[in-house]
Design a protein around this motif. Structure first.
Motif, PDB file in Angstrom:
ATOM      1  N   PHE A 399      65.794   9.974  17.187  1.00  0.00           N
ATOM      2  CA  PHE A 399      65.312   8.603  17.348  1.00  0.00           C
ATOM      3  C   PHE A 399      63.892   8.495  16.814  1.00  0.00           C
ATOM      4  CE2 PHE A 399      63.192   5.327  20.015  1.00  0.00           C
ATOM      5  CZ  PHE A 399      63.978   4.228  19.658  1.00  0.00           C
ATOM      6  N   ASN A 400      63.651   7.491  15.971  1.00  0.00           N
ATOM      7  CA  ASN A 400      62.335   7.215  15.400  1.00  0.00           C
ATOM      8  C   ASN A 400      61.813   8.401  14.585  1.00  0.00           C
ATOM      9  OD1 ASN A 400      60.209   5.376  15.007  1.00  0.00           O
ATOM     10  ND2 ASN A 400      58.945   6.391  16.554  1.00  0.00           N
ATOM     11  N   ALA A 401      62.711   9.096  13.903  1.00  0.00           N
ATOM     12  CA  ALA A 401      62.328  10.282  13.127  1.00  0.00           C
ATOM     13  C   ALA A 401      61.376   9.916  12.001  1.00  0.00           C
ATOM     14  CB  ALA A 401      63.570  10.950  12.556  1.00  0.00           C
ATOM     15  N   ALA A 402      60.484  10.837  11.691  1.00  0.00           N
ATOM     16  CA  ALA A 402      59.544  10.672  10.586  1.00  0.00           C
ATOM     17  C   ALA A 402      59.322  12.034   9.935  1.00  0.00           C
ATOM     18  CB  ALA A 402      58.227  10.099  11.085  1.00  0.00           C
ATOM     19  N   GLY A 403      58.778  12.016   8.729  1.00  0.00           N
ATOM     20  CA  GLY A 403      58.463  13.273   8.051  1.00  0.00           C
ATOM     21  C   GLY A 403      59.703  14.109   7.773  1.00  0.00           C
ATOM     22  N   THR A 404      59.586  15.407   8.017  1.00  0.00           N
ATOM     23  CA  THR A 404      60.696  16.315   7.718  1.00  0.00           C
ATOM     24  C   THR A 404      61.910  16.042   8.590  1.00  0.00           C
ATOM     25  OG1 THR A 404      59.766  17.963   9.239  1.00  0.00           O
ATOM     26  CG2 THR A 404      59.143  18.133   6.910  1.00  0.00           C
ATOM     27  N   GLU A 405      61.701  15.512   9.798  1.00  0.00           N
ATOM     28  CA  GLU A 405      62.831  15.189  10.672  1.00  0.00           C
ATOM     29  C   GLU A 405      63.755  14.156  10.032  1.00  0.00           C
ATOM     30  OE1 GLU A 405      61.595  15.880  15.322  1.00  0.00           O
ATOM     31  OE2 GLU A 405      61.156  13.923  14.396  1.00  0.00           O
ATOM     32  N   ALA A 406      63.175  13.277   9.225  1.00  0.00           N
ATOM     33  CA  ALA A 406      63.941  12.192   8.619  1.00  0.00           C
ATOM     34  C   ALA A 406      64.548  12.587   7.274  1.00  0.00           C
ATOM     35  CB  ALA A 406      63.052  10.969   8.438  1.00  0.00           C
ATOM     36  N   LYS A 407      64.418  13.838   6.885  1.00  0.00           N
ATOM     37  CA  LYS A 407      64.854  14.274   5.558  1.00  0.00           C
ATOM     38  C   LYS A 407      66.304  13.932   5.239  1.00  0.00           C
ATOM     39  CE  LYS A 407      65.348  18.371   2.634  1.00  0.00           C
ATOM     40  NZ  LYS A 407      65.223  19.848   2.559  1.00  0.00           N
ATOM     41  N   PRO A 408      67.264  14.146   6.145  1.00  0.00           N
ATOM     42  CA  PRO A 408      68.647  13.809   5.790  1.00  0.00           C
ATOM     43  C   PRO A 408      68.820  12.355   5.357  1.00  0.00           C
ATOM     44  CG  PRO A 408      68.616  15.176   7.750  1.00  0.00           C
ATOM     45  CD  PRO A 408      67.196  14.799   7.473  1.00  0.00           C
ATOM     46  N   MET A 409      68.208  11.424   6.078  1.00  0.00           N
ATOM     47  CA  MET A 409      68.350  10.010   5.719  1.00  0.00           C
ATOM     48  C   MET A 409      67.622   9.708   4.410  1.00  0.00           C
ATOM     49  SD  MET A 409      70.369   9.075   8.052  1.00  0.00           S
ATOM     50  CE  MET A 409      70.503   7.355   7.569  1.00  0.00           C
ATOM     51  N   ALA A 410      66.476  10.376   4.186  1.00  0.00           N
ATOM     52  CA  ALA A 410      65.756  10.189   2.925  1.00  0.00           C
ATOM     53  C   ALA A 410      66.600  10.661   1.745  1.00  0.00           C
ATOM     54  CB  ALA A 410      64.428  10.930   2.966  1.00  0.00           C
ATOM     55  N   GLU A 411      67.333  11.730   1.930  1.00  0.00           N
ATOM     56  CA  GLU A 411      68.176  12.243   0.851  1.00  0.00           C
ATOM     57  C   GLU A 411      69.365  11.322   0.592  1.00  0.00           C
ATOM     58  OE1 GLU A 411      69.263  16.325   1.170  1.00  0.00           O
ATOM     59  OE2 GLU A 411      67.194  17.025   1.407  1.00  0.00           O
ATOM     60  N   ILE A 412      69.895  10.733   1.636  1.00  0.00           N
ATOM     61  CA  ILE A 412      70.978   9.758   1.459  1.00  0.00           C
ATOM     62  C   ILE A 412      70.462   8.556   0.674  1.00  0.00           C
ATOM     63  CG2 ILE A 412      72.519   8.157   2.667  1.00  0.00           C
ATOM     64  CD1 ILE A 412      72.449  10.257   5.013  1.00  0.00           C
ATOM     65  N   ALA A 413      69.295   8.065   1.041  1.00  0.00           N
ATOM     66  CA  ALA A 413      68.707   6.929   0.327  1.00  0.00           C
ATOM     67  C   ALA A 413      68.469   7.282  -1.138  1.00  0.00           C
ATOM     68  CB  ALA A 413      67.407   6.509   0.993  1.00  0.00           C
ATOM     69  N   SER A 414      67.970   8.470  -1.394  1.00  0.00           N
ATOM     70  CA  SER A 414      67.706   8.892  -2.773  1.00  0.00           C
ATOM     71  C   SER A 414      68.993   8.958  -3.583  1.00  0.00           C
ATOM     72  CB  SER A 414      67.015  10.255  -2.786  1.00  0.00           C
ATOM     73  OG  SER A 414      65.724  10.164  -2.212  1.00  0.00           O
ATOM     74  N   ALA A 415      70.059   9.436  -2.958  1.00  0.00           N
ATOM     75  CA  ALA A 415      71.352   9.505  -3.651  1.00  0.00           C
ATOM     76  C   ALA A 415      71.847   8.110  -4.013  1.00  0.00           C
ATOM     77  CB  ALA A 415      72.368  10.236  -2.783  1.00  0.00           C
ATOM     78  N   CYS A 416      71.671   7.161  -3.109  1.00  0.00           N
ATOM     79  CA  CYS A 416      72.080   5.782  -3.382  1.00  0.00           C
ATOM     80  C   CYS A 416      71.276   5.200  -4.545  1.00  0.00           C
ATOM     81  CB  CYS A 416      71.910   4.918  -2.140  1.00  0.00           C
ATOM     82  SG  CYS A 416      73.084   5.241  -0.809  1.00  0.00           S
ATOM     83  N   LYS A 417      69.966   5.384  -4.505  1.00  0.00           N
ATOM     84  CA  LYS A 417      69.109   4.804  -5.544  1.00  0.00           C
ATOM     85  C   LYS A 417      69.398   5.424  -6.904  1.00  0.00           C
ATOM     86  CE  LYS A 417      65.492   3.813  -2.152  1.00  0.00           C
ATOM     87  NZ  LYS A 417      64.154   4.198  -1.634  1.00  0.00           N
ATOM     88  N   ALA A 418      69.626   6.729  -6.918  1.00  0.00           N
ATOM     89  CA  ALA A 418      69.926   7.398  -8.184  1.00  0.00           C
ATOM     90  C   ALA A 418      71.206   6.876  -8.807  1.00  0.00           C
ATOM     91  CB  ALA A 418      70.029   8.907  -7.957  1.00  0.00           C
ATOM     92  N   ALA A 419      72.116   6.398  -7.961  1.00  0.00           N
ATOM     93  CA  ALA A 419      73.394   5.856  -8.456  1.00  0.00           C
ATOM     94  C   ALA A 419      73.336   4.354  -8.705  1.00  0.00           C
ATOM     95  CB  ALA A 419      74.506   6.177  -7.460  1.00  0.00           C
ATOM     96  N   GLY A 420      72.163   3.734  -8.491  1.00  0.00           N
ATOM     97  CA  GLY A 420      72.007   2.320  -8.803  1.00  0.00           C
ATOM     98  C   GLY A 420      72.233   1.373  -7.645  1.00  0.00           C
ATOM     99  N   LEU A 421      71.976   1.829  -6.425  1.00  0.00           N
ATOM    100  CA  LEU A 421      72.119   0.959  -5.252  1.00  0.00           C
ATOM    101  C   LEU A 421      70.881   1.081  -4.379  1.00  0.00           C
ATOM    102  CD1 LEU A 421      75.103   0.195  -3.030  1.00  0.00           C
ATOM    103  CD2 LEU A 421      73.146   1.265  -1.926  1.00  0.00           C
TER     104      LEU A 421
END
Length: 464
Positions: A399-421
């Motif tokens: 809950f309320n993760a930040a920094g390295t704790e939030a890495k999984p969600m950051a990687e999901i977002a990066s995958a979406c953006k790289a694919a054009g979303l």
């Protein structure tokens, strides 16, 4: 496909114009102070153009806008009808003070009242959602002579003084103390039930019992209002179970409390209704709105007011106002929004795409993705709740993760953006909230991108 973009000076640029991009970056980093951010840790992406459900950066990379910016761009980028309405209004009357009558202001208020439930017949215009909630609370306090307001822990009501106090999520913490006459309660959320419920019926009943206990313990005679996002937005796309909102209405009637429905995010078609409360057979005393009323083309919000509340101010002056209340440019875009909705059957297409495309697609992912704990939503507003284990329901990030704790969600977002979303990510959730004008092909392409990005989430989950 947009081939080029035009800057504020009317000069046309081709994508890949590094000089223009650097100018935009330099001005932003040198002088713009961004909201909810540590200023030195952000690197905002310069955006050159937008059209319908897509926007482009200066390099020409296209992004499907699956967040509708901040869930406000209901009619998409640069809708020609809204742009034209603003241009035509600017050509004849750019602005006029709110104490005077204005044609588009009055027409928009009438149109809003006509689609609001029950006897909500008056509209007080504001500049956005936060001040709409501020003023709704002020109306409730004046009309009841009471001070206290109850709101959910899982909620967001805005960033201004009382609105951030009403907010239940962590953005409130750093702003405390503010309005001390706000108390919070748990709303229904069966997947993570605070009441150990196992069915929607149990969750509804127990959540209402909890709310009534809070009312009694806080002092029913001290409570002016209860404010509830009809469908909780940023904090989870939490659709209330059957009977819950009518139960809230009954509690408000029982104890003389005003019921405020916050529809800033879900109003104006997001779930296939003008107002989401229309799906739940309930009539609030006040409804707040903003965002989708004109897709944010010019800032606009407001409060729809029942006859009972508005009549209180027949002979008592309402203590509030805003210079830009009901700004003609904003209202012209609002009137055009109604015309587009009616001509193009927007409400019907939202219901259709939600039920026929989104819901069956994402429910089909449940057996496919080890990280997918629950899907929920309505219309063009859904959440994918991601977990490390579907058995324990441990969130993919804390809950309320930040920094390295939030890495999984950051990687999901990066995958979406790289694919054009461009995704809407919050805590351990991916939200689906594209413009209501998105084509079916674009919607399916966006869902395919998210489907693939969830393989990133799966890599952090327990394979059960």
């Amino acid at each position: 496909m947009v081939e080029s973009f035009t800057d504020r000076r009317g000069q046309v640029h081709s994508f890949g114009d590094a000089v223009e991009e650097q100018r935009v970056r330099a001005d932003d980093r040198g002088h713009v102070f961004h909201s909810w951010s540590a200023q030195a840790r952000i690197n905002p992406l310069p955006i050159a153009a937008g059209k319908s459900s897509t926007f482009w950066d200066y390099e020409g990379n296209a992004y499907l806008d699956f967040s509708s910016q901040l869930v406000n761009l209901n009619l998409g980028h640069q809708h020609p009808d809204l742009v034209r309405a603003i241009q035509e209004q600017a050509g004849r009357l750019t602005t006029i003070q709110p104490s005077m009558a204005n044609d588009v202001r009055g027409e928009l208020a009438r149109r809003i009242a006509e689609v609001a439930p029950g006897d909500l017949n008056k509209v007080f215009f504001t500049n956005g959602g936060a001040d709409a909630n501020e003023y709704a609370v002020r109306m409730a306090r004046q009309a009841t002579g009471r001070r206290k307001v109850l709101s959910m822990y899982r909620s967001y009501h805005g960033g201004t003084a009382t609105a951030i106090s009403l907010t239940g999520d962590p953005r409130r913490w750093a702003n405390e103390p503010s309005d001390s006459s706000v108390a919070h309660f748990f709303g229904p959320y069966l997947y993570r039930s605070a009441f150990h419920a196992t069915t929607q019926a149990e969750e509804s009943q127990r959540a209402l019992e909890h709310l009534e206990n809070v009312i009694l313990l806080e002092g029913a005679s001290t409570i002016a209002a209860i404010i509830i996002e009809t469908i909780v937005g940023t904090n989870g796309v939490l659709v209330p179970p059957p009977g819950y909102l009518p139960g809230v209405r009954m509690l408000c009637d029982k104890y003389g409390i005003i019921y405020i429905a916050d529809e800033v995010m879900v109003g104006f078609g997001r779930v296939g209704e003008w107002f989401a409360v229309n799906s739940f057979d309930v009539v609030p005393d006040l409804i707040t709105f903003a965002k989708g009323v004109n897709s944010g083309y010019v800032p606009l919000g407001g409060v729809v007011i029942s006859d009972r509340i508005s009549s209180f101010f027949d002979d008592v002056a309402f203590p509030g106002g805003l210079t830009y209340s009901g700004h003609p440019l904003a209202c012209a875009a609002g009137v055009a929004t109604f015309e587009v909705f009616e001509r193009d059957g927007i409400l019907e297409r939202v219901r259709d795409l939600g039920a026929r495309v989104i819901e069956p697609t994402i429910r089909g992912w449940m057996e496919k993705h080890a990280s997918l704990g629950e899907v929920r939503g309505s219309g063009l507003f859904w959440a994918l709740e991601l977990v490390r284990s579907t058995e324990t329901r441990e969130p993919l990030v804390p809950f309320n993760a930040a920094g390295t704790e939030a890495k999984p969600m950051a990687e999901i977002a990066s995958a979406c953006k790289a694919a054009g979303l461009w995704p809407f990510i919050h805590f351990n959730r991916v939200h689906i909230a594209p413009p209501l004008v998105i084509s079916e092909d674009e919607l399916r392409r966006g869902l395919d991108i998210i489907d693939e990005a969830l393989t990133v989430a799966d890599s952090f989950a327990v394979q059960e």
